[in-house]
Design an enzyme around this catalytic site. Structure first.
Site, PDB file in Angstrom:
ATOM      1  N   ILE A 526      45.554  48.198  39.329  1.00 18.92           N
ATOM      2  CA  ILE A 526      44.453  48.416  40.266  1.00 18.92           C
ATOM      3  C   ILE A 526      43.451  47.272  40.236  1.00 18.92           C
ATOM      4  CG2 ILE A 526      44.645  50.918  40.266  1.00 18.92           C
ATOM      5  CD1 ILE A 526      42.454  51.030  38.168  1.00 18.92           C
ATOM      6  N   GLY A 527      43.727  46.261  39.438  1.00 17.46           N
ATOM      7  CA  GLY A 527      42.842  45.100  39.377  1.00 17.46           C
ATOM      8  C   GLY A 527      43.452  44.006  38.529  1.00 17.46           C
ATOM      9  N   GLY A 529      42.325  40.076  36.734  1.00 26.26           N
ATOM     10  CA  GLY A 529      41.285  39.095  36.472  1.00 26.26           C
ATOM     11  C   GLY A 529      41.761  38.066  35.481  1.00 26.26           C
ATOM     12  N   GLY A 530      40.817  37.193  35.028  1.00 27.13           N
ATOM     13  CA  GLY A 530      41.184  36.157  34.082  1.00 27.13           C
ATOM     14  C   GLY A 530      41.659  36.710  32.756  1.00 27.13           C
ATOM     15  N   PHE A 531      41.263  37.951  32.441  1.00 27.68           N
ATOM     16  CA  PHE A 531      41.649  38.590  31.178  1.00 27.68           C
ATOM     17  C   PHE A 531      43.070  39.144  31.228  1.00 27.68           C
ATOM     18  CE2 PHE A 531      41.435  42.624  33.255  1.00 27.68           C
ATOM     19  CZ  PHE A 531      40.443  42.465  34.194  1.00 27.68           C
ATOM     20  N   GLY A 532      43.563  39.490  32.416  1.00 27.16           N
ATOM     21  CA  GLY A 532      44.860  40.147  32.546  1.00 27.16           C
ATOM     22  C   GLY A 532      44.814  41.155  33.671  1.00 27.16           C
ATOM     23  N   VAL A 534      44.379  45.459  35.092  1.00 28.78           N
ATOM     24  CA  VAL A 534      43.846  46.804  34.874  1.00 28.78           C
ATOM     25  C   VAL A 534      44.821  47.802  35.497  1.00 28.78           C
ATOM     26  CG1 VAL A 534      41.933  48.394  35.255  1.00 28.78           C
ATOM     27  CG2 VAL A 534      41.479  45.954  34.935  1.00 28.78           C
ATOM     28  N   ASP A 644      27.354  38.164  36.602  1.00 25.37           N
ATOM     29  CA  ASP A 644      28.415  38.164  37.612  1.00 25.37           C
ATOM     30  C   ASP A 644      28.240  39.366  38.535  1.00 25.37           C
ATOM     31  OD1 ASP A 644      30.593  37.120  38.929  1.00 25.37           O
ATOM     32  OD2 ASP A 644      32.071  38.006  37.601  1.00 25.37           O
TER      33      ASP A 644
END
Length: 836
Positions: A526-527, A529-532, A534, A644
């Site tokens: 469902i998402g 980002g730079g972290f990986g 979700v 952010d």
């Protein structure tokens, strides 16, 4: 004192080993790689090519057309006489753009309209054509770009070869100036390229060289290309690179040459990692050649390949190293070290663990500060001295060296655009002190560092057989105890756990989360980002959760996880997304949050075809988000700056209650009466970024206020903060909307679905709040408490209109002295940190 310094140096070396020797890669996450043709080609939106002094267009290989600058008068501001010269070039194979030049006897400025903010190439071409009037070989001049000095009192010193100077700048303005300033005689230029570069070309993150490895913000810097080498291969000309870069052979920099042996394969077999790779970083031809050890079976302990390059020792440098295993026959054969100026830059580089596939591109960015720089710059690759390794070899495929601007914004010399001079040690001491402080933070890990040295001689499956909560450790360094109840055999990793994990909430096993997400099914994402990624999960049969699974290869992700878990373990508020728990098995970084079923606010405003929100709903959502931010700024012992704020980081639950999310970039506010800002590298999202923060690199809570002002405009106009598809005057929402607001015509650009819904006084109050948030200077912006007060007032005005009050009654209610709404001071006096 000498003993203490020796001990400190030893500690720093150990800490460096901890961070660089253990690149964690989850064996279950096999890296996905694709051939070069699978990636989309880059098409620059800004593409200005000028053949200066020419009367006709010049077409170069690759179908690049350089236009005569005398036909583009709108780009050039120059008060002197137009001087154009032409003549023969030194060789028939020299590019035709060097056959003419524009000469300036006074200051001249080219100005380029920007349609796509972000990274841009600037390439300046020089050749001193023979002319009876001017001796261009002795010309001396300065070239400035916006707030940066590109060339300072540049002169060719009777050089009769063609010269190209290449720069990379991050453009954030609507128009970009390039100034030529003669110093004594004249200035000249043969050709100019000002072209968009892909934004992923320069990540904001790089690793600092010894004494410690730390991330380094790059987005606020400008760069000059000093060296770009196709290691082990021939010259790659500009028409062979989709970004028109020139790659030189590396042979003249090898010292001694006999230590390396070139090897090459077909570029067609080169693949790129889907997440972090692209042919835009470097073309396949770069990765298809390499230098390997001339005698890969040598037993000499100091056997290595060395490249030496002259540099200016007064500047910092970004070193980009390109690797691709085209020498091994199978995985897990190649394992080597990389050194910069005899300091360890990458310890035990194992490309198999990083790419999970042979012939797959990988690159690493390393920043070298001026205290570590010497000339010549030396880059070395050397096999690891480890008897357990089957092959003793080391490779390098490509090498780029970029000079970084100094503290006064200069890439050439010690003076800035305004004449400011670099103070002695200005650029090095500050970062050196920060680096030492960073190292001291890890002082409690001396024992772990000693084990890391042992881990270098490890079996190939050591990551699969071990577990460590290393991603949690830095958060609690200095104020926590660690236990090691079970010692493990030498050579395998020990399991270390924080002694009190209750503050992180519920502990989830990896298998439990695997089951909750249906084995990490891609349809559950469902998402991203730079972290990986979700994932949507389901636990306890009916409870939905959001599972943030970190990418172990992402340095950015690790830092974001550390920041988020540190903050959310301390904060609880109705308008902040709640952290439910965590998992730290199998080298995983996993955080579990409450599930926000209605997703980000942005999806309800535009782009997803969801039902339109009413004006009252939008006001309530903005009020909820404002309460969350107000709590961050004032509710903790030390204020927190989100850094952010944007519509995608405001999430909505099933009742459309707004909650702030994603605290990976957040910073603690400054403390004490003497300081009202935090000096830090610029991070955030384009379109929402506080211009004062960008200029000064000084972060305050008013930076969040500015970003929230942009969100308010998104809410009322239902369009993105930046839309590069629109005409230039409409591209930036904040600037465009404020122009209509100042005309008193904001209602002309609001979301059409709100037509007839909004009470004019409510909209006026809302628009005033947005305008105040967007003040150019932070000191002129309201606090989040003031913004919250105004938004609640706008809601009361809207509700008054729906209760049948007349326009006169509503206007009276909207008066400045209305008792119907508490002032910010009064409203906060009863319970300033209420969780409502």
């Amino acid at each position: 004192m000498a003993t203490f310094n020796t001990l400190l140096l030893s500690l720093l070396i150990i800490v460096n080993c901890i961070i660089t020797v253990i690149p964690v890669v989850n064996a279950e996450n096999t890296a996905s790689a694709l051939p070069a043709k699978s990636f989309q080609p880059f098409s620059p939106q800004d593409n200005y090519l000028f053949d200066c002094g020419s009367n006709t267009s010049t077409i170069l290989p690759g179908n690049r057309t350089f236009h005569p600058d005398n036909s583009t008068a709108e780009f050039l501001a120059y008060d002197g006489k137009d001087i154009q010269i032409s003549g023969p070039v030194p060789a028939a194979n020299v590019t035709p753009i060097y056959r003419s030049a524009k000469v300036f006897a006074a200051d001249a400025t080219y100005t380029f309209p920007i349609t796509a903010p972000g990274w841009h190439w600037i390439r300046l071409h020089f050749f001193p054509l023979n002319t009876s009037r001017y001796d261009l070989k002795t010309a001396k001049f300065t070239v400035e770009a916006d707030n940066f000095v590109l060339l300072h009192q540049f002169e060719l010193q009777n050089d009769t070869t063609v010269i190209m100077k290449e720069f990379l700048v991050n453009v954030t303005t609507e128009r970009f100036p390039l100034r030529f300033k003669p110093k004594g005689t004249v200035a000249f230029v043969n050709a100019i390229e000002f072209v968009s570069a892909p934004n992923p070309l320069i990540s904001d993150y790089a690793t600092m060289l010894f004494p410690v490895s730390q991330t380094f913000g790059l987005s606020t810097h400008s760069f000059q290309t000093v060296y770009r080498l196709n290691v082990g291969g021939p010259e790659i000309e500009t028409d062979q690179d989709s970004l028109q870069r020139l790659w030189d052979p590396d042979t003249k920099y090898l010292d001694p040459k006999e230590m390396g042996k070139s090897i090459s394969v077909s570029p067609a077999i080169i693949s790129y990692l889907v997440v972090e790779g692209s042919p835009l970083i470097a073309p396949p031809a770069v990765y298809a050649s390499a230098q390997e050890l001339a005698d890969s079976n040598s037993v000499k302990p100091d056997f290595n390949i060395t490249w030496k390059m002259d540099i200016n020792v007064h500047f910092w440098y970004l070193i980009r190293l390109h690797f691709c295993d085209i020498v091994s026959k199978s995985l897990n054969e190649l394992y080597f070290n990389v050194y910069i100026n005899d300091k360890i830059a990458i310890s035990g580089l194992d490309l198999s663990e990083l790419t999970r596939k042979l012939a797959t591109a990988y690159y690493k960015d390393i920043v070298v500060n001026s205290t570590m720089v010497s000339s010549p710059l030396e880059i070395k690759v050397s096999p690891v001295d480890d008897d357990a390794q089957g092959t003793r070899n080391a490779i390098l495929n490509g090498l780029e060296v970029f000079k970084m601007n100094n503290s006064v914004g200069s890439l050439d010399g010690e003076f800035g655009v305004d004449g400011t001079r670099v103070s002695d040690g200005n650029d090095s001491n500050r970062q050196t002190v920060a680096a030492v402080g960073f190292a001291m933070m890890f002082g409690s890990f001396v024992g772990l560092g000693a084990m890391a040295v042992k881990w270098r001689k490890r079996p190939q499956d050591w990551r699969r057989r071990s577990s460590i909560s290393s991603w949690l450790l830095p958060v609690h360094a200095g104020d926590a105890t660690f236990t090691n109840p079970n010692k493990t055999p030498l050579g395998s990793r020990q399991s270390l756990f924080y002694s009190s994990t209750s503050e992180f909430g519920r502990y989830f096993s990896f298998s439990e989360l695997q089951e909750a997400t249906n084995n990490w099914e891609t349809t559950r994402i469902i998402g991203i980002g730079g972290f990986g990624s979700v994932y949507l999960g389901l636990v306890d049969e009916r409870t939905k959760i959001a599972v943030k699974r970190g990418n172990p290869q992402s340095e950015q992700g690790l830092h974001e996880f550390q920041t988020e878990i540190q903050l959310l373990s301390k904060l609880r508020h109705r308008h902040l997304v709640s952290l439910i728990g965590y998992c730290d098995e199998n080298n995983e970084m996993i955080l579990v949050y409450e599930y926000m079923s209605n997703g980000p606010l942005r999806d309800h405003l535009y782009g997803k075809n969801l039902p339109s929100l009413s004006w009252k709903q939008r006001l309530e959502i903005c009020i909820g988000a404002a309460r969350g931010l107000h709590y961050l700024h004032t509710g903790a012992a030390q204020g927190i700056i989100h850094r952010d704020v944007k519509s995608t980081n405001i999430l909505l639950d099933e009742k459309l209650v707004a909650k702030m999310a994603d605290f990976g970039l957040s910073k603690n506010a400054s403390s004490g009466p003497e300081k009202n800002h935090v000096s830090t590298s610029v991070k955030g999202s384009f379109g929402y970024l506080d211009p004062e923060y960008f200029r000064k690199q000084q972060l305050t809570d008013k930076s969040d206020v500015y970003s929230f002002g942009v969100v308010l405009l998104e809410v009322i106009c239902a369009r993105p903060a930046i839309n590069p598809q629109l005409p230039r005057d409409q591209m930036n929402l904040a600037e465009w909307a404020m122009q209509w607001k100042r005309k008193g015509l904001l209602e002309k650009i609001i979301d059409p679905t709100l037509a007839g819904q909004i009470n004019p006084e409510s909209m006026r109050k809302f628009a005033e709040a947005a305008e105040k948030c967007l003040a150019e200077y932070g000191a002129d912006r309201p606090t989040m408490g003031d913004v919250l007060w105004n938004l609640e007032y706008a809601l009361q005005l809207q509700e008054a209109s729906t209760m049948g009050k007349t326009d006169d009654e509503i206007k009276s209610f909207a008066g400045p002295s209305s008792p119907a709404v508490l002032s910010p001071a009064t409203a906060s006096s009863s319970n300033p940190f209420s969780h409502e």
